[in-house]
Design an enzyme around this catalytic site. Sequence first.
Site, PDB file in Angstrom:
ATOM      1  N   LYS A   1       0.866  -1.193   0.000  1.00  0.00           N
ATOM      2  CA  LYS A   1       0.000   0.000   0.000  1.00  0.00           C
ATOM      3  C   LYS A   1       0.898   1.236   0.000  1.00  0.00           C
ATOM      4  O   LYS A   1       1.573   1.532   0.980  1.00  0.00           O
ATOM      5  CB  LYS A   1      -0.918   0.042   1.220  1.00  0.00           C
ATOM      6  CG  LYS A   1      -2.018   1.078   0.982  1.00  0.00           C
ATOM      7  CD  LYS A   1      -2.563   1.711   2.227  1.00  0.00           C
ATOM      8  CE  LYS A   1      -1.751   2.814   2.800  1.00  0.00           C
ATOM      9  NZ  LYS A   1      -1.688   4.060   2.009  1.00  0.00           N
TER      10      LYS A   1
ATOM     11  N   GLY B   1       7.328   4.933   7.914  1.00  0.00           N
ATOM     12  CA  GLY B   1       6.466   6.084   8.161  1.00  0.00           C
ATOM     13  C   GLY B   1       6.721   6.637   9.545  1.00  0.00           C
ATOM     14  O   GLY B   1       7.806   6.435  10.121  1.00  0.00           O
TER      15      GLY B   1
ATOM     16  N   LEU C   1       4.386   7.039  15.380  1.00  0.00           N
ATOM     17  CA  LEU C   1       3.079   6.754  15.994  1.00  0.00           C
ATOM     18  C   LEU C   1       2.286   5.763  15.135  1.00  0.00           C
ATOM     19  O   LEU C   1       1.597   4.875  15.652  1.00  0.00           O
ATOM     20  CB  LEU C   1       2.287   8.047  16.200  1.00  0.00           C
ATOM     21  CG  LEU C   1       2.879   8.958  17.286  1.00  0.00           C
ATOM     22  CD1 LEU C   1       2.097  10.261  17.369  1.00  0.00           C
ATOM     23  CD2 LEU C   1       2.907   8.258  18.652  1.00  0.00           C
TER      24      LEU C   1
ATOM     25  N   GLY D   1       3.733   3.589  13.291  1.00  0.00           N
ATOM     26  CA  GLY D   1       4.487   2.352  13.535  1.00  0.00           C
ATOM     27  C   GLY D   1       3.971   1.609  14.757  1.00  0.00           C
ATOM     28  O   GLY D   1       3.856   0.378  14.762  1.00  0.00           O
TER      29      GLY D   1
ATOM     30  N   GLU E   1      10.629   1.125   9.755  1.00  0.00           N
ATOM     31  CA  GLU E   1      11.585   2.208   9.469  1.00  0.00           C
ATOM     32  C   GLU E   1      10.864   3.504   9.797  1.00  0.00           C
ATOM     33  O   GLU E   1       9.973   3.920   9.054  1.00  0.00           O
ATOM     34  CB  GLU E   1      11.980   2.202   7.988  1.00  0.00           C
ATOM     35  CG  GLU E   1      12.777   0.995   7.552  1.00  0.00           C
ATOM     36  CD  GLU E   1      14.253   1.101   7.885  1.00  0.00           C
ATOM     37  OE1 GLU E   1      14.673   2.108   8.490  1.00  0.00           O
ATOM     38  OE2 GLU E   1      14.985   0.166   7.541  1.00  0.00           O
TER      39      GLU E   1
ATOM     40  N   CYS F   1      13.908  11.067   6.355  1.00  0.00           N
ATOM     41  CA  CYS F   1      13.921  10.501   7.704  1.00  0.00           C
ATOM     42  C   CYS F   1      15.286  10.654   8.356  1.00  0.00           C
ATOM     43  O   CYS F   1      15.388  10.795   9.557  1.00  0.00           O
ATOM     44  CB  CYS F   1      13.535   9.037   7.639  1.00  0.00           C
ATOM     45  SG  CYS F   1      14.527   8.147   6.440  1.00  0.00           S
TER      46      CYS F   1
ATOM     47  N   GLU G   1      10.236  15.781  15.088  1.00  0.00           N
ATOM     48  CA  GLU G   1      10.588  15.708  13.672  1.00  0.00           C
ATOM     49  C   GLU G   1       9.729  16.717  12.895  1.00  0.00           C
ATOM     50  O   GLU G   1       8.515  16.544  12.791  1.00  0.00           O
ATOM     51  CB  GLU G   1      10.338  14.287  13.154  1.00  0.00           C
ATOM     52  CG  GLU G   1      10.854  14.060  11.755  1.00  0.00           C
ATOM     53  CD  GLU G   1      10.535  12.663  11.242  1.00  0.00           C
ATOM     54  OE1 GLU G   1       9.416  12.168  11.459  1.00  0.00           O
ATOM     55  OE2 GLU G   1      11.433  12.063  10.609  1.00  0.00           O
TER      56      GLU G   1
HETATM   57  P1  NAD Z   1       2.683   8.054   7.955  1.00  0.00           P
HETATM   58  O1  NAD Z   1       2.992   7.191   9.124  1.00  0.00           O
HETATM   59  O2  NAD Z   1       1.670   9.114   8.111  1.00  0.00           O
HETATM   60  O3  NAD Z   1       2.175   7.187   6.727  1.00  0.00           O
HETATM   61  C1  NAD Z   1       2.985   6.162   6.175  1.00  0.00           C
HETATM   62  C2  NAD Z   1       2.101   5.145   5.517  1.00  0.00           C
HETATM   63  O4  NAD Z   1       1.297   4.502   6.504  1.00  0.00           O
HETATM   64  C3  NAD Z   1       1.124   5.717   4.485  1.00  0.00           C
HETATM   65  O5  NAD Z   1       1.044   4.828   3.396  1.00  0.00           O
HETATM   66  C4  NAD Z   1      -0.185   5.745   5.257  1.00  0.00           C
HETATM   67  O6  NAD Z   1      -1.337   5.670   4.440  1.00  0.00           O
HETATM   68  C5  NAD Z   1      -0.053   4.496   6.105  1.00  0.00           C
HETATM   69  N1  NAD Z   1      -0.887   4.475   7.308  1.00  0.00           N
HETATM   70  C6  NAD Z   1      -1.318   5.526   8.041  1.00  0.00           C
HETATM   71  N2  NAD Z   1      -2.082   5.087   9.075  1.00  0.00           N
HETATM   72  C7  NAD Z   1      -2.132   3.745   8.993  1.00  0.00           C
HETATM   73  C8  NAD Z   1      -2.746   2.724   9.762  1.00  0.00           C
HETATM   74  N3  NAD Z   1      -3.489   3.000  10.844  1.00  0.00           N
HETATM   75  N4  NAD Z   1      -2.565   1.439   9.391  1.00  0.00           N
HETATM   76  C9  NAD Z   1      -1.826   1.139   8.321  1.00  0.00           C
HETATM   77  N5  NAD Z   1      -1.225   2.057   7.532  1.00  0.00           N
HETATM   78  C10 NAD Z   1      -1.360   3.351   7.865  1.00  0.00           C
HETATM   79  O7  NAD Z   1       4.089   8.645   7.475  1.00  0.00           O
HETATM   80  P2  NAD Z   1       4.341   9.679   6.304  1.00  0.00           P
HETATM   81  O8  NAD Z   1       3.921  11.015   6.780  1.00  0.00           O
HETATM   82  O9  NAD Z   1       3.812   9.133   5.031  1.00  0.00           O
HETATM   83  O10 NAD Z   1       5.929   9.611   6.168  1.00  0.00           O
HETATM   84  C11 NAD Z   1       6.789  10.424   6.872  1.00  0.00           C
HETATM   85  C12 NAD Z   1       7.431   9.645   8.009  1.00  0.00           C
HETATM   86  O11 NAD Z   1       8.129   8.520   7.480  1.00  0.00           O
HETATM   87  C13 NAD Z   1       8.451  10.450   8.761  1.00  0.00           C
HETATM   88  O12 NAD Z   1       8.320  10.215  10.128  1.00  0.00           O
HETATM   89  C14 NAD Z   1       9.770   9.893   8.248  1.00  0.00           C
HETATM   90  O13 NAD Z   1      10.851  10.066   9.106  1.00  0.00           O
HETATM   91  C15 NAD Z   1       9.421   8.449   8.059  1.00  0.00           C
HETATM   92  N6  NAD Z   1      10.372   7.810   7.134  1.00  0.00           N
HETATM   93  C16 NAD Z   1      11.252   6.893   7.639  1.00  0.00           C
HETATM   94  C17 NAD Z   1      12.200   6.301   6.795  1.00  0.00           C
HETATM   95  C18 NAD Z   1      13.190   5.299   7.309  1.00  0.00           C
HETATM   96  O14 NAD Z   1      13.777   4.588   6.506  1.00  0.00           O
HETATM   97  N7  NAD Z   1      13.399   5.195   8.617  1.00  0.00           N
HETATM   98  C19 NAD Z   1      12.215   6.636   5.438  1.00  0.00           C
HETATM   99  C20 NAD Z   1      11.301   7.574   4.974  1.00  0.00           C
HETATM  100  C21 NAD Z   1      10.368   8.147   5.840  1.00  0.00           C
END
Ligand code: NAD
Length: 506
Positions: A196, A248, A251, A253, A270, A304, A405
């Site tokens: 997804k 992502g 929270l 996560g 991640e 990130c 962040e």
């Molecule tokens: P997010 O957590 O809002 O969303 C990430 C994904 O999760 C999206 O596809 C979203 O639709 C999905 N999602 C949201 N709620 C969900 C749920 N309840 N159940 C299942 N899936 C759900 O994050 P974002 O705003 O898209 O991304 C930014 C974040 O990602 C930042 O915190 C960044 O640091 C992190 N990030 C980490 C890495 C890494 O490798 N460590 C790399 C890139 C981004």
Amino acid sequence: MTTDEFKGDIRQKHRRAIDEATTDITFGAWIDGETRPATTGETFQTSDPAIDEPIADIPRCTDEEITAAVDAAQSAFEGEWSDLETSERSALLNEWADELSANRDTLGLLECLDTGKPLEYAKAEIDGAIAFISYYADIVRSHGGKQIPVDGDSLVYTQREPYGVCGQITPWNFPLYLLAWKVAPALATGNTVVLKPAELTPLTALYAAQLSADILPDGVLNVVPGYGEEAGAPLTEHEAVRKLAFTGEDLTGETIMKAAADNITPVTLELGGKSPMIVFPDADIETAAEAAADGIFYNTGQACDAASRILLHEDIKTEFTEAFLDRAADYTVGDPLEEGTMMGPLAHRGQHEKVTDYIELGTEEGATLLTGGSSPDDSELDDGWFIEPTIFDDVDNDMRIAQEEIFGPVECLLTFSDYEEAIEMANDIDYGLAGYVITENASRAHQAASDIDAGLVAVNKYPGDDLGVPFGGYKRSGIGRECAEETLDHYTQTKTVNMDLKNPEL
Ligand code: NAD
């Protein structure tokens, strides 16, 4: 296709580019080898953050499509995919990589329009994604179990076996690049995938999946677009999904880990970061300023592993700050389609609101705004989600702008006077994704690398990630490592075989 082909004002250029990139593509869910709408017929729009206009309608998938995709992935897993020789799977992945390469310009343009990142950088990320697919296709051929010496007449060995259906969820900041980090190791090891993508930037994932048609067997790779709670959650809760991987926010996560617990599903995460860059008094100042600028302004700070807290030794603070301000002034903000643009808009309206709120908060908390803080003074950019490179001085480590962040081009400068203080500040944070050390003293570099609580420490450079280099976080930054050989272990489970070798006589 070059940037010069899109002449006119920014809106005209982008409309023409959107037409060119999307006319021949139907952006459906990719399930069991075909493009589908959502069963409900509902869609959502993805938009171009440089002009705040829609790019395409995307199926708003829910649990019905997730179930169809998981069923397809399960059948594909039970079918030929996991029975193929590793060399055959590897060849198919390389063939898919070639197909992506052949469509690299379209993928790059889609990524640029969907995220707002400069076109040249977007194309470089597509190349990076392709390189990761080929990397895993190659290294999987030497991945396997081992023999274990034991007492007595027994032969004990392990073999690595795929889990089955993997559920993968990706964010919006590096869409195809991070897809490759997840999909390639999963498929290489014989699993099948339901992915997804982020609802804000799903275009390249959907198109890349279509480009796997006639190469990967139907159902091996499925991409289901939709919102987190409507499509992501049912994927994490599905009991036929035997392995979860998520990138992502921390929270989100947490939510995913809780869902995984219900089915005892292994999960790699991640998550976010607030990574320190320590500039020691013996640092080469130009090296420090360049690493600091790339560390917070690349991808408009939406990385990130961004170096979002700079810890400066008091002796070099003035010299560094001048050099860094010069770099910030040279970091060209502009139209992502223009050659020479180094920083496009933030990827969406919500992110723009979040970043401007943090800038306001920084001033309220007592930090000193040295530069930036608002939209660029350029009427061409008025309708997009642009923001200037922004630097705060006099930041205390306990301020919210130093602890949370921001995910935008907003740097925090902090000061230290001795080594212990620098390390204490660097580690006084919930995250632990990356750390950066700028010094000409090799012993100090190794000592600091060892003392910083983070999954990756880069010395005299930004970034530190690369092909084959383990990437992942300590503390709230996650669980597991991507980009490396050990990632193949995350996508396989160990089977031990213990065989009695006694009584060889006939
Ligand atoms: P997010 O957590 O809002 O969303 C990430 C994904 O999760 C999206 O596809 C979203 O639709 C999905 N999602 C949201 N709620 C969900 C749920 N309840 N159940 C299942 N899936 C759900 O994050 P974002 O705003 O898209 O991304 C930014 C974040 O990602 C930042 O915190 C960044 O640091 C992190 N990030 C980490 C890495 C890494 O490798 N460590 C790399 C890139 C981004």
